[in-house]
Design an enzyme around this catalytic site. Structure first.
Site, PDB file in Angstrom:
ATOM      1  N   ASN A 175       0.878  -1.181   0.000  1.00 56.68           N
ATOM      2  CA  ASN A 175       0.000   0.000   0.000  1.00 56.68           C
ATOM      3  C   ASN A 175       0.910   1.223   0.000  1.00 56.68           C
ATOM      4  O   ASN A 175       1.505   1.545   1.019  1.00 56.68           O
ATOM      5  CB  ASN A 175      -0.894  -0.038   1.252  1.00 56.68           C
ATOM      6  CG  ASN A 175      -1.712   1.237   1.403  1.00 56.68           C
ATOM      7  OD1 ASN A 175      -1.719   2.099   0.511  1.00 56.68           O
ATOM      8  ND2 ASN A 175      -2.393   1.374   2.528  1.00 56.68           N
ATOM      9  N   TRP A 176       0.992   1.864  -1.154  1.00 59.87           N
ATOM     10  CA  TRP A 176       1.907   3.012  -1.272  1.00 59.87           C
ATOM     11  C   TRP A 176       1.372   4.252  -0.567  1.00 59.87           C
ATOM     12  O   TRP A 176       2.079   5.235  -0.429  1.00 59.87           O
ATOM     13  CB  TRP A 176       2.154   3.340  -2.750  1.00 59.87           C
ATOM     14  CG  TRP A 176       2.895   2.284  -3.512  1.00 59.87           C
ATOM     15  CD1 TRP A 176       3.280   1.042  -3.062  1.00 59.87           C
ATOM     16  CD2 TRP A 176       3.347   2.368  -4.868  1.00 59.87           C
ATOM     17  NE1 TRP A 176       3.942   0.364  -4.059  1.00 59.87           N
ATOM     18  CE2 TRP A 176       3.988   1.158  -5.184  1.00 59.87           C
ATOM     19  CE3 TRP A 176       3.258   3.355  -5.853  1.00 59.87           C
ATOM     20  CZ2 TRP A 176       4.565   0.903  -6.435  1.00 59.87           C
ATOM     21  CZ3 TRP A 176       3.814   3.105  -7.110  1.00 59.87           C
ATOM     22  CH2 TRP A 176       4.460   1.895  -7.381  1.00 59.87           C
ATOM     23  N   LYS A 177       0.095   4.216  -0.199  1.00 56.00           N
ATOM     24  CA  LYS A 177      -0.559   5.403   0.379  1.00 56.00           C
ATOM     25  C   LYS A 177      -0.364   6.596  -0.565  1.00 56.00           C
ATOM     26  O   LYS A 177      -0.262   6.394  -1.771  1.00 56.00           O
ATOM     27  CB  LYS A 177      -0.040   5.645   1.797  1.00 56.00           C
ATOM     28  CG  LYS A 177      -0.172   4.374   2.654  1.00 56.00           C
ATOM     29  CD  LYS A 177      -0.015   4.569   4.116  1.00 56.00           C
ATOM     30  CE  LYS A 177      -0.207   3.224   4.807  1.00 56.00           C
ATOM     31  NZ  LYS A 177      -0.104   3.311   6.253  1.00 56.00           N
ATOM     32  N   HIS A 207      -9.454   0.741   4.995  1.00 44.73           N
ATOM     33  CA  HIS A 207      -8.177   1.033   5.646  1.00 44.73           C
ATOM     34  C   HIS A 207      -8.424   1.964   6.832  1.00 44.73           C
ATOM     35  O   HIS A 207      -9.282   2.846   6.766  1.00 44.73           O
ATOM     36  CB  HIS A 207      -7.201   1.674   4.652  1.00 44.73           C
ATOM     37  CG  HIS A 207      -5.808   1.721   5.196  1.00 44.73           C
ATOM     38  ND1 HIS A 207      -5.402   2.707   6.069  1.00 44.73           N
ATOM     39  CD2 HIS A 207      -4.751   0.892   5.041  1.00 44.73           C
ATOM     40  CE1 HIS A 207      -4.139   2.468   6.410  1.00 44.73           C
ATOM     41  NE2 HIS A 207      -3.729   1.373   5.801  1.00 44.73           N
ATOM     42  N   GLU A 216      -6.941   4.450   7.869  1.00 44.41           N
ATOM     43  CA  GLU A 216      -6.818   5.882   7.564  1.00 44.41           C
ATOM     44  C   GLU A 216      -8.094   6.402   6.918  1.00 44.41           C
ATOM     45  O   GLU A 216      -8.506   7.542   7.159  1.00 44.41           O
ATOM     46  CB  GLU A 216      -5.577   6.115   6.683  1.00 44.41           C
ATOM     47  CG  GLU A 216      -4.296   5.960   7.504  1.00 44.41           C
ATOM     48  CD  GLU A 216      -3.091   5.467   6.720  1.00 44.41           C
ATOM     49  OE1 GLU A 216      -3.081   5.575   5.477  1.00 44.41           O
ATOM     50  OE2 GLU A 216      -2.144   4.965   7.364  1.00 44.41           O
ATOM     51  N   GLU A 246      -4.919  -4.966  10.632  1.00 44.32           N
ATOM     52  CA  GLU A 246      -3.964  -3.871  10.804  1.00 44.32           C
ATOM     53  C   GLU A 246      -4.276  -3.110  12.092  1.00 44.32           C
ATOM     54  O   GLU A 246      -5.136  -2.216  12.094  1.00 44.32           O
ATOM     55  CB  GLU A 246      -4.049  -2.897   9.618  1.00 44.32           C
ATOM     56  CG  GLU A 246      -3.701  -3.509   8.291  1.00 44.32           C
ATOM     57  CD  GLU A 246      -3.134  -2.480   7.324  1.00 44.32           C
ATOM     58  OE1 GLU A 246      -2.069  -2.755   6.745  1.00 44.32           O
ATOM     59  OE2 GLU A 246      -3.728  -1.398   7.150  1.00 44.32           O
ATOM     60  N   GLY A 279       2.642   2.612  10.751  1.00 39.84           N
ATOM     61  CA  GLY A 279       3.537   3.748  10.579  1.00 39.84           C
ATOM     62  C   GLY A 279       4.223   4.194  11.866  1.00 39.84           C
ATOM     63  O   GLY A 279       4.838   5.249  11.918  1.00 39.84           O
ATOM     64  N   SER A 327       3.785  -1.753  10.322  1.00 38.02           N
ATOM     65  CA  SER A 327       5.226  -1.732  10.550  1.00 38.02           C
ATOM     66  C   SER A 327       5.930  -3.053  10.214  1.00 38.02           C
ATOM     67  O   SER A 327       6.880  -3.448  10.886  1.00 38.02           O
ATOM     68  CB  SER A 327       5.549  -1.301  11.991  1.00 38.02           C
ATOM     69  OG  SER A 327       5.071   0.019  12.227  1.00 38.02           O
ATOM     70  N   GLY A 357       2.999  -1.002   4.208  1.00 38.23           N
ATOM     71  CA  GLY A 357       2.947   0.429   3.904  1.00 38.23           C
ATOM     72  C   GLY A 357       4.326   0.959   3.573  1.00 38.23           C
ATOM     73  O   GLY A 357       4.852   0.767   2.470  1.00 38.23           O
ATOM     74  N   GLY A 358       4.942   1.623   4.522  1.00 37.57           N
ATOM     75  CA  GLY A 358       6.233   2.277   4.306  1.00 37.57           C
ATOM     76  C   GLY A 358       7.270   1.428   3.601  1.00 37.57           C
ATOM     77  O   GLY A 358       7.934   1.885   2.654  1.00 37.57           O
TER      78      GLY A 358
END
Ligand code: 13P
Length: 250
Positions: free
Chosen positions: A9-11, A95, A97, A167, A173, A212, A233-234
């Site tokens: 997930n590149w966000k 998600h 977010e 998640e 993050g 993470s 993610g990151g």
């Protein structure tokens, strides 16, 4: 046996040149990834670039969100049909977010889940508790509520064409990964809850962990019996790191 899966997930990150460089680096390093199904989910506007670079590759691509509506006067929204038109096979729904920053309710998430499946997209349904909820011992109550909203609307059979991602919000993050035991316990809970409705569907369902995940902790997490891969993610923005996670998935 469930096929492992790793989704990135590149966000809201990247521009065209960066997206092209990232997917071409991932593509070049795929040789050592054996069985895992791989998906990248870039921001909407980068989907065409990614699609161009990945056409014919074993890496699939998807989106991070979609509208619950088919078409019409919904300014700023993107439909599932549009995503299919650009070759997307998957879409993330619910998600944390989106739930927290854009007030998506359990019902809204369930509607998006159904909209995705209606056009043949595989939804990656995210569930997970906040830190306050975990500390109040409400993890299972929250996850059950999020899950039941979707299963109530779409039916248990719909889970055969879906993926779940657990998640925990406090792990996203933050660098604070859930321990393999903490994650396994929630994954087992999710599977058991769905098994009450249909044991076969529950057994086949892939449940990914997200929050993470890095090359350094992926193997420990993926070794757990109910963790079938990761939603990253990151670390999905770094080709070498992402590839190492994919290798850990098998
Ligand atoms: P991080 O891997 O950056 O913690 O993000 C997890 C996530 O939200 C993936 O959807």
């Amino acid at each position: 046996m469930r096929r492992p899966m790793v989704a990135g997930n590149w966000k809201m990150n990247g521009i065209q040149a960066e997206a092209a460089a990232l997917v071409s680096r991932i593509e070049q390093g795929l040789g050592e990834v054996r069985r895992a199904e791989l998906v990248v989910c870039p921001p909407f506007v980068l989907i065409p670039v990614v699609a161009e670079w990945l056409s014919g590759s074993r890496i699939a691509w998807g989106a991070q969100n979609l509208s619950a509506h088919k078409s019409g006067a919904y300014t700023g929204e993107i439909s599932g049909t549009m995503l299919r038109d650009f070759g997307c096979s998957h879409v993330i729904v619910g998600h944390s977010e989106r739930r927290a920053l854009y007030a998506e309710s359990d019902m809204a998430v369930a509607e998006k889940f159904r909209a995705a499946q209606n056009v043949g997209l595989v939804p990656i349904l995210c569930v997970g508790e906040t830190l306050a909820e975990r500390e109040a011992n409400e993890t299972e109550v929250v996850v059950a509520r999020q899950l039941d909203a979707v299963v109530g609307m779409a039916g248990i059979a719909a889970m055969d064409n879906a993926v779940i991602a657990y998640e925990p919000v406090w792990a996203i993050g933050t660098g604070k990964t859930a321990t393999p035991e903490q994650a396994q316990s929630v994954h087992a809970f999710i599977r058991a809850r769905l098994a009450q409705l249909n044991a076969t569907v529950a057994e086949r369902l892939r449940i990914l962990y997200g929050g993470s995940v890095k090359a350094a902790n992926a193997q420990q997490l993926f070794r757990q019996s109910d963790i079938d891969g990761g939603l990253i993610g990151g670390a999905s923005l770094d080709a070498q790191e992402f590839l190492a996670i994919c290798r850990a998935a098998g």
